[in-house]
Design a protein around this motif. Structure first.
Motif, PDB file in Angstrom:
ATOM      1  N   ARG A 128     -10.364  15.100   1.869  1.00 44.21           N
ATOM      2  CA  ARG A 128      -9.690  16.394   1.878  1.00 44.21           C
ATOM      3  C   ARG A 128      -8.321  16.201   1.234  1.00 44.21           C
ATOM      4  N   PRO A 129      -7.500  17.240   1.100  1.00 42.07           N
ATOM      5  CA  PRO A 129      -6.173  17.028   0.517  1.00 42.07           C
ATOM      6  C   PRO A 129      -5.334  16.075   1.353  1.00 42.07           C
ATOM      7  N   SER A 130      -4.552  15.277   0.674  1.00 39.10           N
ATOM      8  CA  SER A 130      -3.590  14.395   1.348  1.00 39.10           C
ATOM      9  C   SER A 130      -2.183  14.942   1.131  1.00 39.10           C
ATOM     10  N   HIS A 131      -1.434  15.005   2.202  1.00 41.99           N
ATOM     11  CA  HIS A 131      -0.048  15.472   2.159  1.00 41.99           C
ATOM     12  C   HIS A 131       0.902  14.334   2.522  1.00 41.99           C
ATOM     13  N   ALA A 132       0.377  13.123   2.612  1.00 41.02           N
ATOM     14  CA  ALA A 132       1.116  11.990   3.175  1.00 41.02           C
ATOM     15  C   ALA A 132       2.146  11.434   2.211  1.00 41.02           C
ATOM     16  N   LYS A 133       3.217  10.894   2.799  1.00 38.10           N
ATOM     17  CA  LYS A 133       4.268  10.204   2.053  1.00 38.10           C
ATOM     18  C   LYS A 133       4.643   8.956   2.854  1.00 38.10           C
ATOM     19  N   VAL A 134       3.786   7.935   2.815  1.00 37.55           N
ATOM     20  CA  VAL A 134       3.979   6.727   3.617  1.00 37.55           C
ATOM     21  C   VAL A 134       3.739   5.500   2.745  1.00 37.55           C
TER      22      VAL A 134
ATOM     23  N   VAL B 118       0.863  -1.185   0.000  1.00 38.98           N
ATOM     24  CA  VAL B 118       0.000   0.000   0.000  1.00 38.98           C
ATOM     25  C   VAL B 118       0.896   1.231   0.000  1.00 38.98           C
ATOM     26  N   LEU B 119       0.743   2.061  -1.028  1.00 39.44           N
ATOM     27  CA  LEU B 119       1.491   3.313  -1.139  1.00 39.44           C
ATOM     28  C   LEU B 119       0.508   4.467  -1.041  1.00 39.44           C
ATOM     29  N   LEU B 120       0.687   5.343  -0.055  1.00 39.83           N
ATOM     30  CA  LEU B 120      -0.111   6.567   0.060  1.00 39.83           C
ATOM     31  C   LEU B 120       0.837   7.732  -0.158  1.00 39.83           C
ATOM     32  N   ASN B 121       0.660   8.428  -1.281  1.00 40.50           N
ATOM     33  CA  ASN B 121       1.592   9.497  -1.618  1.00 40.50           C
ATOM     34  C   ASN B 121       0.846  10.669  -2.225  1.00 40.50           C
TER      35      ASN B 121
ATOM     36  N   LEU C   5      -3.915   7.940  -3.921  1.00 44.21           N
ATOM     37  CA  LEU C   5      -3.536   9.279  -4.348  1.00 44.21           C
ATOM     38  C   LEU C   5      -4.607  10.285  -3.952  1.00 44.21           C
ATOM     39  N   GLN C   6      -4.357  11.541  -4.261  1.00 47.02           N
ATOM     40  CA  GLN C   6      -5.293  12.593  -3.893  1.00 47.02           C
ATOM     41  C   GLN C   6      -6.487  12.621  -4.853  1.00 47.02           C
TER      42      GLN C   6
ATOM     43  N   ASP D 279       7.539  12.114  -6.883  1.00 44.64           N
ATOM     44  CA  ASP D 279       7.396  12.964  -8.056  1.00 44.64           C
ATOM     45  C   ASP D 279       8.762  13.517  -8.433  1.00 44.64           C
ATOM     46  N   PRO D 280       8.871  14.178  -9.582  1.00 43.31           N
ATOM     47  CA  PRO D 280      10.183  14.635 -10.034  1.00 43.31           C
ATOM     48  C   PRO D 280      10.873  15.602  -9.082  1.00 43.31           C
TER      49      PRO D 280
END
Length: 431
Positions: free
Chosen positions: A293-299, A230-233, A260-261, A315-316
């Motif tokens: 709502r917006p997601s800011h997560a990097k987990v 599971v990737l939440l980014n 993703l968002q 992301d780049p």
């Protein structure tokens, strides 16, 4: 700067979700600080949360604690003279990464940002994650408040995080200080909490010696997973090798879910990621969008014992330009807790993107997808060709200075060039 060290054992970890859990823990630990507080952050705003941090740091400095705070010259540019003066007059050492005066009222230093979010207190406790110091991470901010995570760490890994943070501000810890004294400091906690045996590794990204370190750790996890990923980014637009590792995982029979968002605070975020939806669905990746709502997560969590929490998007900008820091963990308890939170998120606040939904795109969409992917993927390479002055970390010593007009006279070494752009407006900052 040696930023990527060895795995350490015997650590205790606490997963913190959103500002409601993160800020009280940080502020309480600062209140108990006796010798030293070091903080790195991309964003620090003059709002309710920002003022709470300021007050906590000023109080600590006034009782004799050495306080060093490093902010990004772009992300924290809105901090004004009065705010800065309240810190410097109390003895807080405020360092600014790549300060640059606005050009015609616009912040022009968009690229190579300091995007790390790190805290170390008394070489006793550390925090690594993606949460900035602003009201945006609190639910009272409203429908644009951000979903995010951080990790509180105690144990031997704190020594590595502390050493890295000291080197980053030009005050390296003397060689050998960890040795026996450092080992003895952590043994009592190991005896009192024998179940706390998480393996932890701090991995950082810079533009000198560790250009692909975080992405390489992700790909290693993708290649080693055997059951479930599971990737939440928040910002997803990786390169070919990352996408290939995802495809190979699916081909091995691994279930790969990418979260993703769905309601981003910036439209281009969803547009960029959605250009990959057709390809991702073709290779068997499940796509989910977080709709609350917006997601800011990097987990991320992979199988039963692999997890990461940090500042790096996929992301780049994060993978090719910014200074980032992620904590990688091998521990069934921590990975299980993160998985439980992500499963609840998927079940209650996400929707799955189906093949039918993507298939309804107009044919012209696929042209834009191809053009957009190649433009965005190669943008960092093009940006790196633009001549820039050596990125410097500078300390503000003049109380009559704001972050938009530049630093005082002291220059502290070089820095591994940083992060990606985010708007300096508190209502419009992405990362």
């Amino acid at each position: 700067m040696n930023s990527n060290r060895d795995w350490t054992r015997g650590n205790a970890l606490e997963l913190l979700e959103n500002g409601e859990e993160f800020f009280p823990r940080v502020f309480d630990d600062i209140a108990e600080a006796k010798r030293e507080v070091i903080i790195e952050t991309f964003i620090w705003y003059d709002d309710e949360i920002g003022r709470q941090l300021r007050d906590a740091l000023v109080t600590a400095a006034e009782r004799g604690v050495q306080v060093d705070v490093t902010v990004d010259g772009y992300g924290s540019a809105p901090l004004g003279k009065a705010f800065v003066a309240s810190l410097t007059e109390a003895g807080v050492r405020l360092h600014v990464f790549a300060p640059l005066p606005p050009i015609l009222g616009v912040q022009a230093n968009l690229f190579r940002r300091l995007h790390r979010k790190l805290v170390v207190i008394d070489q006793r406790v550390a925090y690594v994650g993606g949460i900035n110091y602003s009201d945006e991470h609190m639910r009272y901010y409203g429908e644009k408040s951000k979903q995010d995570y951080a990790t509180r760490v105690t144990g031997p890994a704190v020594d590595d995080i502390h050493r890295f943070c000291r080197e980053a501000i030009g005050h390296p810890t003397p060689q050998g200080r960890r040795n026996l004294r450092g080992l003895l400091r952590w043994l009592p906690s190991k005896w009192s909490h024998p179940e706390s045996d998480a393996q932890v590794l701090l991995v950082t990204r810079d533009n000198h010696n560790h250009r692909t370190a975080i992405e390489a750790m992700y790909r290693l996890g993708l290649r080693s997973a055997s059951r479930d990923i599971v990737l939440l980014n928040a910002y997803f637009f990786p390169g070919y090798r990352f996408l290939r590792a995802m495809r190979q995982a699916v081909e091995r029979g691994v279930r790969v879910r990418l979260v993703l968002q769905g309601e981003p605070d910036k439209a281009y975020v969803k547009f960029a990621a959605s250009t990959l939806y057709d390809h991702l669905l073709n290779i068997g990746v499940e796509i989910w969008e977080f709709m609350e709502r917006p997601s800011h997560a990097k987990v991320a969590v992979m199988d039963d014992a692999w997890a990461t929490v940090g500042s790096s998007n996929l992301d780049p900008f994060s993978l090719s330009l910014n200074l980032e820091a992620n904590l990688f963990v091998r521990d069934t308890s921590f990975a299980g807790e993160l998985r439980e939170k992500l499963e609840a998120l998927l079940a209650e606040r996400c929707v799955q993107i189906t093949r039918d939904a993507v298939a309804r795109r107009h044919p012209i969409w696929h042209v834009w997808r191809w053009v957009g992917y190649h433009l965005l993927r190669h943008f960092p390479k093009l940006a790196s060709l633009i001549p820039v002055k050596p990125t410097m970390l500078k300390t503000i010593e003049d109380p009559d200075t704001d972050l938009g007009t530049g630093p005082g006279p002291r220059t502290l070494g070089h820095s591994p060039r940083p992060e990606s752009p985010a708007e300096p407006d508190p209502q419009n900052t992405q990362r």
